[in-house]
Scaffold this active site. Structure first.
Site, PDB file in Angstrom:
ATOM      1  N   LYS A   1     -52.241  -2.460 -20.547  1.00 37.65           N
ATOM      2  CA  LYS A   1     -51.150  -1.972 -21.280  1.00 37.65           C
ATOM      3  C   LYS A   1     -50.834  -3.240 -22.039  1.00 37.65           C
ATOM      4  O   LYS A   1     -50.534  -4.161 -21.464  1.00 37.65           O
ATOM      5  CB  LYS A   1     -49.959  -1.455 -20.570  1.00 37.65           C
ATOM      6  CG  LYS A   1     -48.800  -1.169 -21.559  1.00 37.65           C
ATOM      7  CD  LYS A   1     -47.696  -0.528 -20.699  1.00 37.65           C
ATOM      8  CE  LYS A   1     -46.200  -0.140 -21.695  1.00 37.65           C
ATOM      9  NZ  LYS A   1     -45.348   0.396 -20.919  1.00 37.65           N
TER      10      LYS A   1
ATOM     11  N   LYS B   1     -50.393  -5.666 -17.217  1.00 36.48           N
ATOM     12  CA  LYS B   1     -49.317  -5.358 -18.341  1.00 36.48           C
ATOM     13  C   LYS B   1     -49.064  -6.528 -19.051  1.00 36.48           C
ATOM     14  O   LYS B   1     -48.507  -7.447 -18.262  1.00 36.48           O
ATOM     15  CB  LYS B   1     -48.117  -4.544 -17.633  1.00 36.48           C
ATOM     16  CG  LYS B   1     -47.045  -4.190 -18.777  1.00 36.48           C
ATOM     17  CD  LYS B   1     -45.895  -3.480 -18.127  1.00 36.48           C
ATOM     18  CE  LYS B   1     -44.964  -2.952 -18.883  1.00 36.48           C
ATOM     19  NZ  LYS B   1     -43.874  -2.452 -18.389  1.00 36.48           N
TER      20      LYS B   1
END
Length: 329
Positions: A254, A196
């Site tokens: 992400k 992320k």
């Protein structure tokens, strides 16, 4: 060799293009993010995410039924916590009658076979908008990790099928896995946000949950001390492999489109399912461009989703899930 090999023969019409197409999109590819709020009869459009909504629990039931009838069988729950329940330690996250716990039960009651994943992070509950506990101006890792394990147990007790730690603290997957095992939740899965990045694409999501970091003296103004530097590539593989070793069942990259090289790197390196989150900023940009008439909304949606799956995504968390299912059906 030309002219005996003419590649355009396989592009002559839609029938042959469909027959030899390498990447096929189906409803089974999608994980649908859902935003939940307190109240009754609430379907509140998010200003920076046109045609996407926050739902109160009664209307969440209706939305879940619609998703299931469309063939969308997995949801990822997020909650917007009232300000008066926020603090530095996120104690509301452990409330057995909290909004997340009730949302899990609501989905399972109305649609028992719907796969329910839950966001595990402190930022919706934090008075400071951070994913961890703050002490002396620093996001402390180990105390946060212990709390995330407690949060995961609470979600499992409410009926979650998977917990999805999105915090990027070190060691949280192992701690959560051990806690779940100790409490007997051996079949509760973990989808780890393994890679992320500290991205500028998260703004509309933070609007949706009112979870942006606050601008205060002696409080970190961003999440760069725990989310990854977007200049880094090989770090993502290290993070992902560590999460798998610690017990992650699914790993996530992400955001999506700017990180498809990372998706392919990870897909080539690991043997567990890889999820990709097509985030709020990606959604908002396309909606805005389409509203201006600068892009063909449906065509670009399909191209983006296909690119994400072609890069190696086994699971796609996307705000376009309903749009895509309507298009392909």
């Amino acid at each position: 060799m030309y002219p005996f090999r003419r590649n355009r023969r396989l592009r002559t019409n839609e029938t042959i293009r469909s027959l030899v197409r390498e990447t096929i999109i189906s409803p089974n590819d999608f994980l649908v993010p859902l935003f939940v709020v307190e109240g009754k009869g609430v379907k509140d459009e998010i200003l920076s995410m046109p045609n996407y909504f926050r739902y109160s629990l009664d209307l969440l039931e209706k939305e879940v039924k619609e998703l299931w009838n469309m063939g969308l069988k997995s949801v990822l729950l997020f909650v917007k916590v009232p300000d008066n329940l926020k603090d530095n330690k996120g104690k509301e996250a452990l409330n057995p009658n909290g909004l997340m716990q009730r949302a899990i039960k609501t989905v399972k009651n109305v649609c028992p076979d719907m796969l329910v994943m839950t966001d595990v992070a402190l930022d919706p509950y934090s008075a400071y908008g951070h994913d961890g506990i703050i002490e002396n101006g620093i996001i402390v890792n180990d105390k946060t990790v212990d709390f995330l394990a407690e949060m995961s147990i609470s979600h499992a007790q409410a009926g979650a099928d998977f917990v999805a730690p999105s915090d990027m603290m070190d060691g949280r997957i192992l701690t959560i896995r051990e806690a779940l095992e100790d409490e007997g939740f051996i079949n509760t899965g973990i989808m780890s946000y393994s890679a992320k990045y500290a991205s500028a694409f998260y703004g509309p999501f933070r609007d949706a949950l009112d979870s942006a970091p606050v601008d205060m003296v002696d409080i970190p103004k961003d999440k760069k001390t725990y989310q990854m530097d977007y200049a880094n590539r090989f770090e993502a593989i290290r993070e992902t492999e560590m999460d798998i070793d610690e017990g992650a069942d699914i790993v996530m990259v992400k955001p999506g489109l700017c990180y498809l090289d990372i998706v392919r790197d990870i897909k080539n390196a690991v043997d567990v399912p890889v999820a990709v989150y097509q985030v709020s900023g990606e959604y908002a940009m396309l909606k805005a461009a389409a509203e201006k008439g600068w892009l063909d909304h449906d065509a670009v949606v399909m191209e983006q989703i296909t690119a994400i799956k072609r890069a190696g995504a086994d699971v796609i968390a996307s705000y376009f899930a309903k749009d895509v299912v309507k298009l392909i059906s």
